[in-house]
Each structure stands twice: as structure tokens, then as C-alpha cells.
Scaffold this active site. Structure first.
Site, mmCIF file in Angstrom:
data_model
loop_
_atom_site.group_PDB
_atom_site.id
_atom_site.type_symbol
_atom_site.label_atom_id
_atom_site.label_comp_id
_atom_site.label_asym_id
_atom_site.label_seq_id
_atom_site.Cartn_x
_atom_site.Cartn_y
_atom_site.Cartn_z
ATOM 1 N N SER A 255 0.779 -1.125 -0.080
ATOM 2 C CA SER A 255 -0.093 0.391 -0.048
ATOM 3 C C SER A 255 1.348 1.221 -0.143
ATOM 4 O O SER A 255 2.191 0.752 0.324
ATOM 5 C CB SER A 255 -0.500 -0.095 1.119
ATOM 6 O OG SER A 255 0.373 -0.124 2.403
ATOM 7 N N LYS A 256 0.240 2.389 -0.274
ATOM 8 C CA LYS A 256 1.083 3.317 -0.079
ATOM 9 C C LYS A 256 2.036 3.852 0.738
ATOM 10 O O LYS A 256 3.289 4.358 0.943
ATOM 11 C CB LYS A 256 -0.510 4.968 -1.028
ATOM 12 C CG LYS A 256 -0.190 5.091 -2.065
ATOM 13 C CD LYS A 256 -1.018 6.459 -2.250
ATOM 14 C CE LYS A 256 -0.988 6.631 -3.446
ATOM 15 N NZ LYS A 256 -1.557 8.566 -3.927
ATOM 16 N N ARG A 257 1.433 2.990 1.831
ATOM 17 C CA ARG A 257 2.139 3.789 3.103
ATOM 18 C C ARG A 257 3.122 3.109 3.589
ATOM 19 O O ARG A 257 4.642 3.521 4.941
ATOM 20 C CB ARG A 257 0.910 2.528 4.303
ATOM 21 C CG ARG A 257 0.200 4.518 5.474
ATOM 22 C CD ARG A 257 -0.368 3.217 6.205
ATOM 23 N NE ARG A 257 -0.417 1.861 6.015
ATOM 24 C CZ ARG A 257 -0.961 0.590 5.963
ATOM 25 N NH1 ARG A 257 -1.902 1.059 7.671
ATOM 26 N NH2 ARG A 257 -1.622 -0.631 5.401
ATOM 27 N N GLY A 259 5.717 3.184 0.947
ATOM 28 C CA GLY A 259 6.144 3.679 0.023
ATOM 29 C C GLY A 259 6.458 3.526 -1.530
ATOM 30 O O GLY A 259 7.194 4.005 -2.182
#
Ligand code: GLU
Length: 473
Positions: A255-257, A259
Site C-alpha cells: 500500500s501507499k503507506r 512508500g
């Protein structure tokens, strides 16, 4: 596996952003093609009309080109197997479906989504794998035709042969066996007449002369279905290789979390394409070279037989490592473009080039340049906490002497640093740290001499004097 030349293809659906796993699949297809003296085709799987649009397609093509991928056939370059957008290949798909129907291997299915859902739930509740129950498989042709004539809408299903084993050698995972009795009759044409994934994908691979399909692990169970379709149609089957997923460090989906934004977001963030390529070529593939690879030499170090069978884990630190290397290795012109108008204030092209040469080792992303532009161009700079304490430690007398000597050696940083050393008895970090703190407002940064040349003697003197005033006596 044979060394080719392979005709590979990347077949994205332009329905969402291209994530890192897709980008790796695209790169591996490109490398598998180039390393075997073959080529790659780009095919856009946009039959899900509701979610595909031209703007998304344009962005997808631009991101793939930016990454440095090469395709010899595709929607933007044309080629002998055009069209390359599946939405424009409807008649090809429809004739394949018609052929299967003629052969008695396809039949219309009138089951509604609700009926299918209920049947599926019942199978799961009974502990059975969910598969099509075969409700419409035995409908007499005349009955089906009458329902269609009366306006009923029908999907078309492929009649999966009973009691067979489909075997194939997956290029990544090795020998695979699937019992057809575990595969329900599957949809090959949706009720709206468009080709379903299994059919469009397999028929187009055959029609385009694709010999090697590399795609995500999530498609592994689709392959026996597609092999059955190709066999029924008398079409050649490509070889298949299924690449394990790319997961977050802890094993969750990316996920975007973590990076791991989309390829487009990473590009916007300032990642350079070479950094991504060098990262991706080592993601689930034991690359035969540990050092930086130029895109041109990458195919020589790529070998599918060294790709891993287990999931790869995204590691942002590794990606950043390659980004640092990419920045250091980029040409001046590339860096000027990369930094864009962030360095306009530095001055004309020559000054900007000198600036880039001075600071490139300290940049990872374009915004990193901003405090350094301030150092080179601003009359006053902000002093960070570490620099402030370095200035206090050195004390006002040190800066008074340094400023005094600078007036005698303006513009010659090295000569000046030598006399300051001789005069104050300081050397090494004891000398350069307080000088750096005063001249740049930071305790870390690029080599001082070129930076001081860029800021000019006046600004340098002003900062030394300001540090002397600021330093606690
Ligand atoms: N359009 C499919 C996807 O994006 C392609 C799968 C394949 O490569 O065969 O997952």
C-alpha cells in the site's frame, strides 16, 4: 528454458494506476524479450469499458515509456497485429466464441448474478470449491435460441471437458497440474457481448504470435482454462511464467503507506527511471550483478531461471539506495531537467551546471535542492539547531578571525581555509564544521569550496559576520 527469441507482451488493463508489481511484470517481459533477442508487444486490455478511458491510457503509455520500456508493437506504434486495444478486437473475439459454439464447446448461460451468488454461497457452505453448477449446460439449443429471441440476455460459457488433467511447465514455478473436474464451465463472453478475460487474453496472445507470457501469480489458476480454450480453437499456446506477488515488508498487500505508490506517483515524487529499473530487476530475481546496471546492459544480467518462486517484499530503503546511485550517475542535462524550475534562481545555464555539480551528491529527490538553492542565492539563510550549537561552540572570536582573513582572501576558499587553520589551530572537522555551519546553516552538506564559489564572497563574508554576532561569547 529455451533462450528464445521470445515474443513477450505486457497486457495491462488501464483501469487504475500501475503499481510496482505491474511495473516489475512489464520490466521482466521487456528483459525476457531483449535478453533472448526477441521483442515485446504492448496490448491494452480495456474491455472493461466503464473503467478504461483515453486519459488513463495516455498516462499508462507515458509512464511505461518513462520507465524505459521498449515495445515494437502497441497502440501508439501500431504493428502487424493491430489493433492493440482489446476493445477494438471485438470481432476477433466474437468469431472465436462462435467457433467454439459451432464445435459444441460453448453454450449460452441465462443464470442471473443473484442465482450465481446463491449457488456459490451454497457450495462454499457445503465445503465444496465454488464452481459453476452447470445449470444451463444441458439446455436444448432450441430452448436457448427461443429465450434469446424473446429478449433474454445470456453470457456464453465454455464447456470444460470432464475427467482430464491439464499439465504445463510454468517458467517460474515448474510443473503444474490441474484437474478439469475442479474447473467449472467459465464465461467467455459477457451478457453484453464483450469478450471475458480468459478468452480475449488467450485468443489475442495466439493471434499476436506471443510465445512467452509473464504475468502475476494471481493468474496461475487461469492458465489451465486458457490452455483448454486454445486447444479447443486449435491455436498455439505460449509458455507461461507466473511471477510471485510483491508484498509489503510485513507480508501484507502493498500500500501507499509502505512508500510503494503507483509507478506514476513514484515518478512524480522524483524517482529516476534507472533507479526503479535497478530496483525492480532485483525484486524476486537474483540478478547476476550487484552494481548499478545501465538499462542497455540489463538484459545480459537477466535470467528468468533465477527468479524466485516466493513472494518478493518491497524494501523502500533499497529503492532509495538505487535512487541515490541514479542521481549521482545522471548526466548534468538529466539533472537540470529533473530539478526543473527549482533551480531557476541559481542563474544562467553555466551557473546552474556548476551548482548541480556541487550539490548532486546530496540530492535524493528534487525538493532536497531547495535549502541548497537558498545557500547559493539567499542573502540570509536559516540556521538549523545543530548548526547553531556548532556556531556557539566555535565562539565569536573564531568567526571574527575567519571573517577578517576572508577579507584578505575573498573567493579563494582553499587558501582561506588553510590560513584560518594556521591562525586558529583548528583542523579537520574542528575547522570545517563551524565554517560549514556559518556558511550554509547546516552541519552536513556538499563540499564547501564549490558552494562558497557559488554564493560569492559577499554572502560568505556576511554569513561569517552574522555567525560571529550570533555565537554565544
Ligand atoms: N489484463 C490482465 C491484468 O492486468 C493481463 C493478465 C496477463 O498478463 O495475462 O492482470
Amino acid at each position: 528454458m529455451s533462450t528464445g527469441p521470445h515474443v513477450t507482451r505486457f497486457a495491462p488493463s488501464p483501469t487504475g494506476a500501475l503499481h510496482l508489481g505491474n511495473a516489475r511484470t512489464a520490466l521482466f517481459n521487456d528483459l525476457a524479450a531483449r535478453s533472448s533477442g526477441g521483442r515485446m508487444i504492448l496490448r491494452i486490455e480495456d474491455t472493461d469499458a466503464a473503467r478504461s478511458d483515453d486519459a488513463r491510457l495516455a498516462r499508462l503509455l507515458s509512464d511505461l515509456r518513462w520507465l524505459g520500456l521498449e515495445w515494437t508493437e502497441g497502440p501508439d506504434v501500431g504493428g502487424p497485429h493491430a489493433p492493440y486495444r482489446q476493445s477494438e478486437r471485438a470481432s476477433i473475439h466474437a468469431s472465436a466464441v462462435a467457433r467454439l459454439a459451432e464445435l459444441g464447446l460453448a453454450y449460452p448461460c441465462f443464470c442471473s448474478p443473484d442465482e450465481l451468488r446463491i449457488a456459490r454461497r451454497a457450495q462454499l457452505a457445503a465445503g465444496r470449491p465454488p464452481r459453476y453448477a452447470g445449470t444451463c449446460a444441458a439446455l436444448p439449443t432450441a430452448t436457448a435460441a427461443a429465450r434469446i429471441a424473446a429478449g433474454a440476455s445470456a453470457a456464453v460459457r465454455f464447456r470444460v471437458p470432464a475427467g482430464r488433467i491439464v499439465e504445463f511447465e510454468d517458467v517460474v514455478h515448474g510443473a503444474q497440474r490441474f484437474a478439469t473436474d475442479d474447473i467449472g464451465d467459465f464465461v467467455i463472453q459477457r451478457a453484453d457481448g464483450s469478450a471475458a478475460f480468459f478468452l480475449g487474453n488467450a485468443v489475442d496472445d495466439a493471434g499476436m504470435g506471443v510465445t512467452l507470457v509473464l504475468r502475476g501469480d494471481d493468474h496461475l489458476a487461469n492458465t489451465p482454462r486458457q490452455l483448454l480454450l486454445l486447444e479447443a480453437l486449435g491455436l498455439p499456446a505460449p509458455r507461461y511464467g507466473h511471477l510471485p506477488l510483491v508484498l509489503a515488508p510485513g507480508g501484507a498487500p502493498l500500500s501507499k503507506r509502505d512508500g510503494a505508490a503507483s509507478l506514476h506517483d513514484l515518478r512524480e515524487q522524483g524517482y529516476l527511471p534507472g533507479a526503479l529499473q535497478n530496483y525492480l530487476v532485483r525484486l524476486g530475481h537474483a540478478c547476476s550483478h550487484d552494481e548499478w546496471l545501465e538499462p542497455d546492459s540489463m538484459p545480459r544480467h537477466f535470467d528468468l531461471s533465477r527468479s524466485s518462486r516466493s513472494a518478493a517484499h518491497f524494501d523502500e530503503a533499497q529503492l532509495r539506495h538505487w535512487q541515490r546511485v541514479a542521481v549521482v550517475r545522471a548526466s548534468d542535462g538529466e539533472l537540470l531537467e529533473w530539478l526543473g524550475n527549482r533551480i531557476d534562481r541559481v542563474g544562467d545555464r553555466d551557473r546552474r551546471l556548476a551548482f548541480v555539480a556541487a550539490v548532486r551528491g546530496n540530492l535524493v529527490f528534487p525538493p532536497d535542492v531547495e535549502p541548497l538553492v537558498a545557500v547559493a542565492c539567499e542573502s540570509t539563510i536559516s540556521i538549523d539547531e545543530d548548526a547553531r550549537s556548532a556556531i556557539d561552540t566555535a565562539g565569536p572570536e573564531f568567526y571574527r578571525r575567519a571573517a577578517e582573513l576572508w577579507r584578505r582572501h575573498p573567493g579563494d576558499f582553499r587558501a582561506w581555509a588553510r590560513v584560518v587553520a594556521a591562525d586558529t589551530g583548528r583542523k579537520g572537522a574542528g575547522l570545517y564544521m563551524p565554517l560549514r555551519a556559518a556558511l550554509t546553516g547546516m552541519t552536513h552538506g556538499p563540499e564547501l569550496a564549490p558552494l562558497v564559489a557559488l554564493m560569492g564572497p559577499e554572502r560568505a563574508l556576511g554569513r561569517l559576520e552574522a555567525a560571529g554576532e550570533r555565537a554565544v561569547a
